[in-house]
Design an enzyme around this catalytic site. Sequence first.
Site, PDB file in Angstrom:
ATOM      1  N   ASP A  37       8.212 -23.834  16.806  1.00  9.75           N
ATOM      2  CA  ASP A  37       8.641 -23.428  15.466  1.00  9.75           C
ATOM      3  C   ASP A  37       8.070 -22.043  15.156  1.00  9.75           C
ATOM      4  O   ASP A  37       6.912 -21.751  15.457  1.00  9.75           O
ATOM      5  CB  ASP A  37       8.163 -24.441  14.420  1.00  9.75           C
ATOM      6  CG  ASP A  37       8.887 -24.285  13.098  1.00  9.75           C
ATOM      7  OD1 ASP A  37       9.699 -25.165  12.760  1.00  9.75           O
ATOM      8  OD2 ASP A  37       8.661 -23.269  12.409  1.00  9.75           O
ATOM      9  N   ASN A  94      14.006 -33.729   8.467  1.00 10.82           N
ATOM     10  CA  ASN A  94      14.452 -33.496   7.098  1.00 10.82           C
ATOM     11  C   ASN A  94      15.976 -33.592   7.065  1.00 10.82           C
ATOM     12  O   ASN A  94      16.656 -33.022   7.921  1.00 10.82           O
ATOM     13  CB  ASN A  94      13.994 -32.118   6.626  1.00 10.82           C
ATOM     14  CG  ASN A  94      12.480 -32.002   6.591  1.00 10.82           C
ATOM     15  OD1 ASN A  94      11.794 -32.953   6.226  1.00 10.82           O
ATOM     16  ND2 ASN A  94      11.953 -30.850   6.988  1.00 10.82           N
ATOM     17  N   GLY A 100      14.866 -31.722   2.130  1.00 10.54           N
ATOM     18  CA  GLY A 100      14.207 -30.451   2.434  1.00 10.54           C
ATOM     19  C   GLY A 100      14.724 -29.776   3.698  1.00 10.54           C
ATOM     20  O   GLY A 100      14.048 -28.928   4.274  1.00 10.54           O
ATOM     21  N   HIS A 105      21.388 -27.845  11.594  1.00 10.67           N
ATOM     22  CA  HIS A 105      21.623 -28.383  12.949  1.00 10.67           C
ATOM     23  C   HIS A 105      20.522 -29.423  13.154  1.00 10.67           C
ATOM     24  O   HIS A 105      19.332 -29.078  13.047  1.00 10.67           O
ATOM     25  CB  HIS A 105      21.527 -27.258  13.996  1.00 10.67           C
ATOM     26  CG  HIS A 105      21.733 -27.729  15.417  1.00 10.67           C
ATOM     27  ND1 HIS A 105      22.809 -27.306  16.181  1.00 10.67           N
ATOM     28  CD2 HIS A 105      21.009 -28.558  16.199  1.00 10.67           C
ATOM     29  CE1 HIS A 105      22.724 -27.880  17.386  1.00 10.67           C
ATOM     30  NE2 HIS A 105      21.632 -28.639  17.421  1.00 10.67           N
ATOM     31  N   HIS A 107      17.537 -31.615  13.827  1.00  5.93           N
ATOM     32  CA  HIS A 107      16.308 -31.339  14.565  1.00  5.93           C
ATOM     33  C   HIS A 107      15.218 -32.322  14.172  1.00  5.93           C
ATOM     34  O   HIS A 107      15.183 -32.828  13.053  1.00  5.93           O
ATOM     35  CB  HIS A 107      15.823 -29.900  14.334  1.00  5.93           C
ATOM     36  CG  HIS A 107      15.710 -29.501  12.899  1.00  5.93           C
ATOM     37  ND1 HIS A 107      16.803 -29.160  12.136  1.00  5.93           N
ATOM     38  CD2 HIS A 107      14.639 -29.383  12.082  1.00  5.93           C
ATOM     39  CE1 HIS A 107      16.402 -28.850  10.916  1.00  5.93           C
ATOM     40  NE2 HIS A 107      15.089 -28.985  10.854  1.00  5.93           N
ATOM     41  N   HIS A 109      11.075 -32.357  14.003  1.00 12.23           N
ATOM     42  CA  HIS A 109       9.823 -31.601  14.076  1.00 12.23           C
ATOM     43  C   HIS A 109       8.782 -32.472  14.779  1.00 12.23           C
ATOM     44  O   HIS A 109       8.653 -33.662  14.447  1.00 12.23           O
ATOM     45  CB  HIS A 109       9.277 -31.294  12.673  1.00 12.23           C
ATOM     46  CG  HIS A 109      10.150 -30.411  11.846  1.00 12.23           C
ATOM     47  ND1 HIS A 109       9.995 -29.050  11.792  1.00 12.23           N
ATOM     48  CD2 HIS A 109      11.188 -30.695  11.023  1.00 12.23           C
ATOM     49  CE1 HIS A 109      10.882 -28.535  10.964  1.00 12.23           C
ATOM     50  NE2 HIS A 109      11.626 -29.514  10.482  1.00 12.23           N
TER      51      HIS A 109
HETATM   52  P1  AMP Z   1      13.968 -27.736   8.185  1.00 18.93           P
HETATM   53  O1  AMP Z   1      13.401 -27.268   6.892  1.00 18.93           O
HETATM   54  O2  AMP Z   1      13.634 -29.157   8.506  1.00 18.93           O
HETATM   55  O3  AMP Z   1      15.451 -27.449   8.287  1.00 18.93           O
HETATM   56  O4  AMP Z   1      13.223 -26.908   9.317  1.00 18.93           O
HETATM   57  C1  AMP Z   1      13.661 -25.683   9.795  1.00 18.93           C
HETATM   58  C2  AMP Z   1      12.577 -25.136  10.662  1.00 18.93           C
HETATM   59  O5  AMP Z   1      13.107 -24.115  11.471  1.00 18.93           O
HETATM   60  C3  AMP Z   1      11.409 -24.504   9.888  1.00 18.93           C
HETATM   61  O6  AMP Z   1      10.191 -25.161  10.246  1.00 18.93           O
HETATM   62  C4  AMP Z   1      11.406 -23.047  10.360  1.00 18.93           C
HETATM   63  O7  AMP Z   1      10.115 -22.500  10.481  1.00 18.93           O
HETATM   64  C5  AMP Z   1      12.116 -23.163  11.697  1.00 18.93           C
HETATM   65  N1  AMP Z   1      12.765 -21.935  12.173  1.00 18.93           N
HETATM   66  C6  AMP Z   1      13.593 -21.133  11.468  1.00 18.93           C
HETATM   67  N2  AMP Z   1      14.011 -20.107  12.239  1.00 18.93           N
HETATM   68  C7  AMP Z   1      13.426 -20.280  13.459  1.00 18.93           C
HETATM   69  C8  AMP Z   1      13.456 -19.556  14.688  1.00 18.93           C
HETATM   70  N3  AMP Z   1      14.174 -18.420  14.831  1.00 18.93           N
HETATM   71  N4  AMP Z   1      12.732 -20.020  15.729  1.00 18.93           N
HETATM   72  C9  AMP Z   1      11.998 -21.155  15.591  1.00 18.93           C
HETATM   73  N5  AMP Z   1      11.934 -21.883  14.468  1.00 18.93           N
HETATM   74  C10 AMP Z   1      12.640 -21.456  13.417  1.00 18.93           C
END
Ligand code: AMP
Length: 122
Positions: A37, A94, A100, A105, A107, A109
């Site tokens: 991340d 999330n 949140g 897409h 994912h 964490h």
């Molecule tokens: P969410 O809020 O569950 O949609 O999480 C999105 C996550 O994507 C956040 O923890 C961001 O820090 C992460 N994120 C956004 N852009 C990038 C990127 N280019 N490379 C890696 N992580 C990213």
Amino acid sequence: MIDIKNYNKDNVFGKILRKEIPSDVVYETEEIYAFKDINPQAPIHVVIIPKKEFCSFDDFSRSSGEKTILEMIRSISIIADILELKKGYRIISNIGDFGGQEVPHFHIHMLGGKRLGKIVAP
Ligand code: AMP
């Protein structure tokens, strides 16, 4: 069914999968891609995504084929081993606005590397 219905290819994880923007890969299979991340919330913070297009866990859970589901779930303990998360870790997905979710897409964490606090901040 939550509100996000159509997959938007412009999302940042779609761009990572197409190699339009860089990422720090941790693990990859035919179905799965896992990378660090960019804004870690713990000493170890990895994002695990399917290569196929799903808007959220809700979409994935309803629509994904079994091979993708199996690889996604199996990848979690494999990545925990790669990252040597022997003392435990947390997985979070999330979902939608109230969940949140920022990147549409699906994912998961994976967070670890220290004792984590409560799941939801008071
Ligand atoms: P969410 O809020 O569950 O949609 O999480 C999105 C996550 O994507 C956040 O923890 C961001 O820090 C992460 N994120 C956004 N852009 C990038 C990127 N280019 N490379 C890696 N992580 C990213």
